[in-house]
Write an enzyme that holds these catalytic residues in place. Structure first.
Site, PDB file in Angstrom:
ATOM      1  N   PRO A   2       0.825  -1.209   0.000  1.00  0.00           N
ATOM      2  CG  PRO A   2      -0.046  -1.054   2.158  1.00  0.00           C
ATOM      3  CD  PRO A   2       0.693  -1.975   1.243  1.00  0.00           C
ATOM      4  CD  GLU A   3       3.027   3.848  -3.935  1.00  0.00           C
ATOM      5  OE1 GLU A   3       3.393   4.997  -3.619  1.00  0.00           O
ATOM      6  OE2 GLU A   3       3.402   3.259  -4.955  1.00  0.00           O
ATOM      7  CG  HIS A  96      -5.302 -15.445   5.516  1.00  0.00           C
ATOM      8  ND1 HIS A  96      -4.494 -16.558   5.611  1.00  0.00           N
ATOM      9  CD2 HIS A  96      -5.902 -15.519   4.298  1.00  0.00           C
ATOM     10  CE1 HIS A  96      -4.592 -17.260   4.502  1.00  0.00           C
ATOM     11  NE2 HIS A  96      -5.435 -16.663   3.686  1.00  0.00           N
ATOM     12  NE  ARG A 115       2.697 -12.081  -0.472  1.00  0.00           N
ATOM     13  CZ  ARG A 115       3.355 -11.484  -1.448  1.00  0.00           C
ATOM     14  NH1 ARG A 115       2.790 -10.519  -2.142  1.00  0.00           N
ATOM     15  NH2 ARG A 115       4.590 -11.832  -1.715  1.00  0.00           N
ATOM     16  CE  LYS A 161      19.641  12.923   0.613  1.00  0.00           C
ATOM     17  NZ  LYS A 161      20.328  12.006   1.518  1.00  0.00           N
TER      18      LYS A 161
END
Ligand SMILES: [Zn+2]
Length: 286
Positions: A2-3, A96, A115, A161
């Site tokens: 998920p974002e 689950h 998972r 950076k």
């Protein structure tokens, strides 16, 4: 995975259905889901029982609940497939279901994770830059949806950076919450190839890029935020709500929505990057 927008959808669901409720008891049925809580399942359950949930917070993709006794937060790792479901306590368990927290209002907060990469752990709150955050989140920068996100400071941090811009966007200590999908979509909007050097981009371009990141996430959130209204808090991960609106991500060989050139997929940090070869020319090798 998920974002940020998907995690924010979950946070909002928890704010609506869990905050203000008191936890009566916690049952852990899969030890792997509490492996980050080093003191073990019994300790987690004992310390959460009787606590009233005071807030559901998020920074980047990190999510946590705070309690009225104040010292610790429950950090929720969604991993690849973690879901936080709020169901009537007597409703049949989902397959689950690895952790259950029974709330005083007759509902149950369930952690369902096929998972088992995710999990729950209690962590002490520490103050960083005037905001209390759980210790594991202390090194994570503010995300662009945070009201205290400082765009100019982020522009300076990015320009410092000597690294590829996409790599810097994904660096959670510079800005948090930008994952692979939103990085590609934002770079496409400002017509920049992800392998351009961050330090070589101008401040106006970087401001535009950060605004694009914020806009893409806001749009995803606007779509995702309408998808739950029942007592059911869900995470769909990267195949989720925003898919139909994507400009480049996952669209290899399909026409760029701006110029029609076929979208290109390249390997990047063990994942894929999608871009338009015409709108986002690749920098020449130095
Ligand atoms: Zn194009």
């Amino acid at each position: 995975m998920p974002e940020l927008p998907e995690v924010e959808v979950v946070r909002r669901g928890l704010a609506e259905h869990v905050v203000g409720r008191t936890i009566e008891s916690v049952t852990v049925t899969h030890p792997r889901s509490v492996r980050r809580h080093l003191e073990g399942a019994a300790d987690l359950a004992a310390r959460m029982a009787g606590q009233r949930v005071t807030a559901a917070e998020r920074r980047g993709k990190y999510l946590w609940l705070t309690f009225d006794d104040g010292d610790d937060a429950l950090v929720v790792h969604l991993g690849m497939s973690g879901q936080m479901l709020v169901r009537p306590a007597d409703a049949p368990l989902e397959k689950h279901t690895h952790i259950k927290a029974t709330l005083h209002d007759g509902t149950q907060l369930r952690f369902v994770d096929q998972r088992t990469f995710g999990g729950w752990a209690l962590a002490p709150l520490v103050e960083v830059d005037g905001t209390p955050v759980p210790e594991p989140v202390a090194h994570i920068a503010r995300d662009p949806l945070d009201p205290r996100f400082d765009r100019e400071a982020a522009v300076d941090a990015i320009r410092a950076k000597r690294s590829e811009i996409k790599r810097v966007l994904l660096d959670q200590s510079v800005i948090s919450g930008v994952g692979n999908i939103y990085a590609d979509e934002s770079l496409w909007r400002v017509r920049i190839h992800g392998s351009r050097l961050a330090s070589g981009l101008t401040k106006p371009v970087l401001r535009e890029l950060l605004d694009a990141v914020t806009a893409v996430m806001g749009e995803a959130l606007a779509v995702g935020g309408t998808s739950f209204d029942a007592l059911y808090v869900d995470v769909n991960g990267e195949s989720g709500y925003f898919e139909r609106a994507l400009a480049v991500y996952g669209r290899e060989d399909e026409p760029c929505r701006r110029c029609g050139a076929p979208v290109v997929r390249e390997r990047f940090m063990n994942r894929s990057s999608y871009s338009c070869p015409r709108c986002q020319p690749k920098p020449r090798r130095r």
